[in-house]
Scaffold this motif. Structure first.
Motif, PDB file in Angstrom:
ATOM      1  N   LEU A  59       0.729  -0.965   0.032  1.00 38.45           N
ATOM      2  CA  LEU A  59       0.079  -0.029   0.052  1.00 38.45           C
ATOM      3  C   LEU A  59       0.794   1.207  -0.100  1.00 38.45           C
ATOM      4  O   LEU A  59       1.958   1.276   0.666  1.00 38.45           O
ATOM      5  CB  LEU A  59      -1.058   0.104   1.140  1.00 38.45           C
ATOM      6  CG  LEU A  59      -1.711  -1.182   1.446  1.00 38.45           C
ATOM      7  CD1 LEU A  59      -2.385  -1.120   2.666  1.00 38.45           C
ATOM      8  CD2 LEU A  59      -2.783  -1.107   0.277  1.00 38.45           C
ATOM      9  N   GLY A  60       0.391   2.202  -0.877  1.00 37.85           N
ATOM     10  CA  GLY A  60       1.350   3.515  -0.735  1.00 37.85           C
ATOM     11  C   GLY A  60       0.283   4.670  -0.664  1.00 37.85           C
ATOM     12  O   GLY A  60      -0.823   4.702  -0.958  1.00 37.85           O
ATOM     13  N   PHE A  61       0.644   5.613  -0.076  1.00 41.43           N
ATOM     14  CA  PHE A  61      -0.045   6.886   0.153  1.00 41.43           C
ATOM     15  C   PHE A  61       0.860   8.097  -0.112  1.00 41.43           C
ATOM     16  O   PHE A  61       1.834   7.931   0.178  1.00 41.43           O
ATOM     17  CB  PHE A  61      -0.509   6.940   1.530  1.00 41.43           C
ATOM     18  CG  PHE A  61      -1.329   8.224   1.823  1.00 41.43           C
ATOM     19  CD1 PHE A  61      -2.645   8.632   1.547  1.00 41.43           C
ATOM     20  CD2 PHE A  61      -0.824   9.357   2.477  1.00 41.43           C
ATOM     21  CE1 PHE A  61      -3.389   9.234   1.499  1.00 41.43           C
ATOM     22  CE2 PHE A  61      -1.565  10.557   2.977  1.00 41.43           C
ATOM     23  CZ  PHE A  61      -3.005  10.505   2.237  1.00 41.43           C
ATOM     24  N   ALA A  62       0.313   9.093  -0.877  1.00 37.79           N
ATOM     25  CA  ALA A  62       0.981  10.154  -1.134  1.00 37.79           C
ATOM     26  C   ALA A  62      -0.018  11.486  -1.157  1.00 37.79           C
ATOM     27  O   ALA A  62      -1.021  11.343  -1.475  1.00 37.79           O
ATOM     28  CB  ALA A  62       1.731  10.210  -2.641  1.00 37.79           C
ATOM     29  N   SER A  63       0.695  12.525  -0.734  1.00 38.94           N
ATOM     30  CA  SER A  63       0.006  13.803  -0.853  1.00 38.94           C
ATOM     31  C   SER A  63       0.753  15.045  -1.198  1.00 38.94           C
ATOM     32  O   SER A  63       2.067  14.859  -0.851  1.00 38.94           O
ATOM     33  CB  SER A  63      -0.843  13.935   0.641  1.00 38.94           C
ATOM     34  OG  SER A  63       0.459  14.010   1.718  1.00 38.94           O
TER      35      SER A  63
END
Length: 66
Positions: A59-63
């Motif tokens: 899982l990856g998350f970027a903002s």
């Protein structure tokens, strides 16, 4: 690790989650000889619970920072 009773069940699981999708489409169906060879190779991995299939979830998350 999930275990499956046979080669076909393992492949259906892979296809079911979309992991069997590629950009390159196979132009022909897998022939009987190729199917048999793949099945024999996978059978060599059989464990007490069945044929093992390992999934890895990343899982990856970027903002964007402001």
């Amino acid at each position: 690790v999930m275990h499956y009773p046979d080669f076909r069940s393992a492949l259906e699981s892979i296809r079911g989650i979309g992991a069997g999708q590629t950009d390159k489409k196979r132009r022909t169906l897998m022939g009987k000889d190729a199917w048999k060879k793949a099945q024999e190779r996978y059978e060599s991995l059989r464990e007490e619970n069945g044929l093992p299939l390992t999934y890895e979830l990343i899982l990856g998350f970027a903002s964007a920072g402001s």
